[in-house]
Design a protein around this motif. Structure first.
Motif, PDB file in Angstrom:
ATOM      1  N   ILE A   6       0.860  -1.183   0.000  1.00  0.00           N
ATOM      2  CA  ILE A   6       0.000   0.000   0.000  1.00  0.00           C
ATOM      3  C   ILE A   6       0.894   1.229   0.000  1.00  0.00           C
ATOM      4  O   ILE A   6       1.532   1.537   0.994  1.00  0.00           O
ATOM      5  CB  ILE A   6      -0.965  -0.001   1.206  1.00  0.00           C
ATOM      6  CG1 ILE A   6      -1.835  -1.253   1.170  1.00  0.00           C
ATOM      7  CG2 ILE A   6      -1.814   1.264   1.214  1.00  0.00           C
ATOM      8  CD1 ILE A   6      -2.698  -1.452   2.403  1.00  0.00           C
ATOM      9  N   LYS A   7       0.939   1.896  -1.128  1.00  0.00           N
ATOM     10  CA  LYS A   7       1.851   3.019  -1.339  1.00  0.00           C
ATOM     11  C   LYS A   7       1.085   4.334  -1.503  1.00  0.00           C
ATOM     12  O   LYS A   7      -0.057   4.355  -1.957  1.00  0.00           O
ATOM     13  CB  LYS A   7       2.695   2.794  -2.601  1.00  0.00           C
ATOM     14  CG  LYS A   7       3.466   1.496  -2.628  1.00  0.00           C
ATOM     15  CD  LYS A   7       4.632   1.525  -1.697  1.00  0.00           C
ATOM     16  CE  LYS A   7       5.458   0.249  -1.852  1.00  0.00           C
ATOM     17  NZ  LYS A   7       6.285  -0.029  -0.755  1.00  0.00           N
ATOM     18  N   GLU A   8       1.783   5.411  -1.167  1.00  0.00           N
ATOM     19  CA  GLU A   8       1.243   6.759  -1.327  1.00  0.00           C
ATOM     20  C   GLU A   8       0.778   6.969  -2.766  1.00  0.00           C
ATOM     21  O   GLU A   8       1.431   6.532  -3.706  1.00  0.00           O
ATOM     22  CB  GLU A   8       2.343   7.751  -0.965  1.00  0.00           C
ATOM     23  CG  GLU A   8       1.901   9.183  -0.916  1.00  0.00           C
ATOM     24  CD  GLU A   8       3.021  10.115  -0.475  1.00  0.00           C
ATOM     25  OE1 GLU A   8       2.708  11.271  -0.209  1.00  0.00           O
ATOM     26  OE2 GLU A   8       4.198   9.686  -0.395  1.00  0.00           O
ATOM     27  N   HIS A   9      -0.355   7.616  -2.910  1.00  0.00           N
ATOM     28  CA  HIS A   9      -0.966   8.014  -4.178  1.00  0.00           C
ATOM     29  C   HIS A   9      -1.653   6.895  -4.944  1.00  0.00           C
ATOM     30  O   HIS A   9      -2.241   7.158  -5.985  1.00  0.00           O
ATOM     31  CB  HIS A   9       0.031   8.738  -5.089  1.00  0.00           C
ATOM     32  CG  HIS A   9       0.641   9.943  -4.463  1.00  0.00           C
ATOM     33  ND1 HIS A   9      -0.111  11.028  -4.051  1.00  0.00           N
ATOM     34  CD2 HIS A   9       1.917  10.228  -4.135  1.00  0.00           C
ATOM     35  CE1 HIS A   9       0.690  11.931  -3.511  1.00  0.00           C
ATOM     36  NE2 HIS A   9       1.929  11.472  -3.548  1.00  0.00           N
ATOM     37  N   LEU A  10      -1.612   5.628  -4.460  1.00  0.00           N
ATOM     38  CA  LEU A  10      -2.360   4.585  -5.151  1.00  0.00           C
ATOM     39  C   LEU A  10      -3.844   4.914  -5.072  1.00  0.00           C
ATOM     40  O   LEU A  10      -4.340   5.351  -4.024  1.00  0.00           O
ATOM     41  CB  LEU A  10      -2.136   3.213  -4.495  1.00  0.00           C
ATOM     42  CG  LEU A  10      -0.913   2.409  -4.893  1.00  0.00           C
ATOM     43  CD1 LEU A  10      -0.869   1.106  -4.087  1.00  0.00           C
ATOM     44  CD2 LEU A  10      -0.885   2.117  -6.375  1.00  0.00           C
ATOM     45  N   PRO A  11      -4.589   4.704  -6.156  1.00  0.00           N
ATOM     46  CA  PRO A  11      -6.033   4.910  -6.093  1.00  0.00           C
ATOM     47  C   PRO A  11      -6.700   3.814  -5.254  1.00  0.00           C
ATOM     48  O   PRO A  11      -6.192   2.691  -5.175  1.00  0.00           O
ATOM     49  CB  PRO A  11      -6.479   4.839  -7.552  1.00  0.00           C
ATOM     50  CG  PRO A  11      -5.390   4.131  -8.276  1.00  0.00           C
ATOM     51  CD  PRO A  11      -4.130   4.340  -7.486  1.00  0.00           C
ATOM     52  N   ARG A  66      -1.269  -1.362  -9.127  1.00  0.00           N
ATOM     53  CA  ARG A  66      -2.096  -0.306  -9.693  1.00  0.00           C
ATOM     54  C   ARG A  66      -3.047   0.348  -8.704  1.00  0.00           C
ATOM     55  O   ARG A  66      -3.397   1.507  -8.869  1.00  0.00           O
ATOM     56  CB  ARG A  66      -2.933  -0.850 -10.862  1.00  0.00           C
ATOM     57  CG  ARG A  66      -2.116  -1.354 -12.015  1.00  0.00           C
ATOM     58  CD  ARG A  66      -3.011  -1.911 -13.099  1.00  0.00           C
ATOM     59  NE  ARG A  66      -4.134  -2.644 -12.509  1.00  0.00           N
ATOM     60  CZ  ARG A  66      -4.360  -3.935 -12.686  1.00  0.00           C
ATOM     61  NH1 ARG A  66      -3.587  -4.652 -13.419  1.00  0.00           N
ATOM     62  NH2 ARG A  66      -5.390  -4.516 -12.116  1.00  0.00           N
ATOM     63  N   ALA A  67      -3.517  -0.403  -7.690  1.00  0.00           N
ATOM     64  CA  ALA A  67      -4.580   0.134  -6.835  1.00  0.00           C
ATOM     65  C   ALA A  67      -4.789  -0.696  -5.574  1.00  0.00           C
ATOM     66  O   ALA A  67      -4.281  -1.803  -5.439  1.00  0.00           O
ATOM     67  CB  ALA A  67      -5.886   0.205  -7.620  1.00  0.00           C
TER      68      ALA A  67
END
Length: 89
Positions: A6-11, A66-67
């Motif tokens: 879970i990374k910063e800016h992932l939708p 991606r998300a």
């Protein structure tokens, strides 16, 4: 599920009206950060009220490059999102 994915800016997507096997998921925001290993903070940029919101990490059903995908519907997310930083974070 690997929380480190879970990374910063992932939708972030809530389940579509058809659930896992039905209609496409609905974008509800983007990751700001993972806090205390228990909550995910959404960016305020995508929020209709311009504020940060949080939800428990156990809402996540899957993560890929991606998300982030939730096991809650859009209606459930709207009702249950936290508007204030959770205690103990």
């Amino acid at each position: 599920m690997d929380v480190s994915q879970i990374k910063e800016h992932l939708p972030v997507y809530a389940e579509g009206p058809g659930g896992l096997s039905g209609a496409s998921d609905t974008h509800i925001g983007n990751i700001d950060s993972v806090e205390g290993g228990k909550y995910i903070k959404l960016t305020k940029n995508n929020a209709p009220d311009g504020q940060h919101h949080w939800f428990p990490i156990d809402w996540v059903r899957a993560v890929d490059e991606r998300a982030v995908y939730l096991k809650k519907t859009v209606d459930e997310v709207i009702k249950e999102l936290l508007n204030e930083e959770p205690a103990g974070v």
